[in-house]
Design a protein around this motif. Structure first.
Motif, PDB file in Angstrom:
ATOM      1  N   GLN A 201      39.322  11.716  37.056  1.00  0.00           N
ATOM      2  CA  GLN A 201      40.691  11.471  36.620  1.00  0.00           C
ATOM      3  C   GLN A 201      41.673  12.426  37.292  1.00  0.00           C
ATOM      4  N   VAL A 205      44.286  11.278  40.570  1.00  0.00           N
ATOM      5  CA  VAL A 205      45.723  11.330  40.266  1.00  0.00           C
ATOM      6  C   VAL A 205      46.446  12.208  41.285  1.00  0.00           C
ATOM      7  N   GLN A 229      45.284   8.482  33.359  1.00  0.00           N
ATOM      8  CA  GLN A 229      45.916   8.830  34.621  1.00  0.00           C
ATOM      9  C   GLN A 229      47.437   8.808  34.511  1.00  0.00           C
TER      10      GLN A 229
END
Length: 328
Positions: A201, A205, A229
């Motif tokens: 994650q 991102v 996210q």
């Protein structure tokens, strides 16, 4: 709260990406993701980035990365920028976690996988556990005591259920509207594992935002990760990209294709004499772009590409090793 730690490009043109893990030979599902990402960006006059997600040493091989790029070139799925390797970007992830920690958004978690999967832990409808916040309120003394026996992971606090900001929603290009309450349907989530590996994650991102990616195409098994996210993007002051979650390709037994499906990886298909045009044509047929049995190059698909062509975009697609047999 937003951090001014990073500066992000503000692209007006579409920028897509393909971000595989170099853990084995690509299979048809991987190629399907790249093809759709490539068509989505190129049909809009944009660019595609290749990023190798190799931060987990257990699932990373330089040779697999080289073979992966050779296979993409063979298929005619070239990229405009990259390849980038996540293993070269560790300092960026360190910087982000330091900023989140300084602002009080993180805490160490000492829970084991076995503890989290016990029947006493809450679970979502798909069987995944919802973190109950076990380590959220540990005192400094308790943390020091636990750290003697176990290196903790790092969790990111999500808004409480009473906070309206806990609810995240977005509209996917294919799946439509999706909504999730991070507090009740996810819980605080890991952004760095106890073994030092950064979580998917956080890494994606940051990488997507810093590379200017504004259209993310990937399998629909990752649809539920978008709210996490979006939350991270807000904390880090990053823009929200557009998402398109495509159907998964699955084996007849119902399991999604993986690199263990050797009969459907590119090495096996090449050995059988299957051409790149046949592979692209088969996947384009699944996307509703060409009739079955059409051999075609990626460039030939661009004039007629449309996200609206994908049939039953919420349904997984069964494929077998016989799909390229002349009599099938």
């Amino acid at each position: 709260m937003q951090f001014q730690t990073f500066t992000y490009p503000n692209n007006t043109a579409v920028v897509g990406r393909f971000a595989p893990s170099p853990s084995g030979r690509m299979h048809l599902g991987n190629v399907f993701s790249m093809l759709m990402a490539w068509l989505g960006a190129k049909s809009a006059g944009g660019n595609i980035i290749l990023r190798i997600e190799d931060i987990d040493p257990r699932a990373a091989s330089k040779q697999h990365a080289r073979t992966l790029m050779e296979d993409l070139m063979w298929l005619g799925l070239t990229w405009d920028e990259g390849p980038y390797f996540q293993s070269d970007r560790i300092k960026i992830y360190d910087q982000a976690i330091a900023a989140l920690t300084a602002a009080g958004y993180t805490y160490p978690c000492f829970c084991t996988r076995a503890e989290l999967h016990t029947g006493s832990a809450p679970h979502a409808c798909d069987g995944t556990y919802i973190y109950p916040g076990t380590c959220r309120t540990l005192s400094l003394i308790q943390r020091k005591q636990k750290a003697v026996d176990k290196t903790p992971s790092i969790r990111l606090r999500v808004p409480s259920n009473t906070d309206k900001s806990a609810v995240y929603s977005f509209t996917d290009l294919l799946q439509g509207k999706y909504r999730q309450n991070l507090a009740t349907e996810c819980g605080d989530f890991i952004i760095k594992r106890g073994d030092g590996v950064y979580a998917y994650q956080l890494a994606v991102v940051l990488d997507d935002a810093l590379m200017g990616v504004n259209q993310i195409v990937r399998g629909n098994d990752l649809l539920s990760s978008v709210p996490r996210q979006l939350y991270l993007q807000e904390l880090l002051g990053a823009p929200h990209p557009q998402y398109a979650h495509i159907p998964l390709l699955i084996a007849p037994d119902g399991h999604r294709l993986s690199k263990r499906n050797k009969d459907l990886d590119l090495g096996a298909l090449k050995a059988r004499g299957v051409t790149p045009q046949q592979i692209i044509g088969f996947l384009a047929h699944l996307a509703g772009l060409v009739p079955r049995g059409t051999a075609v190059t990626p460039n030939e698909l661009l004039p007629n590409f449309s996200w609206h062509a994908l049939p039953d975009c919420c349904q997984d697609i069964v494929v077998t090793s016989e799909v390229f047999d002349t009599n099938s």
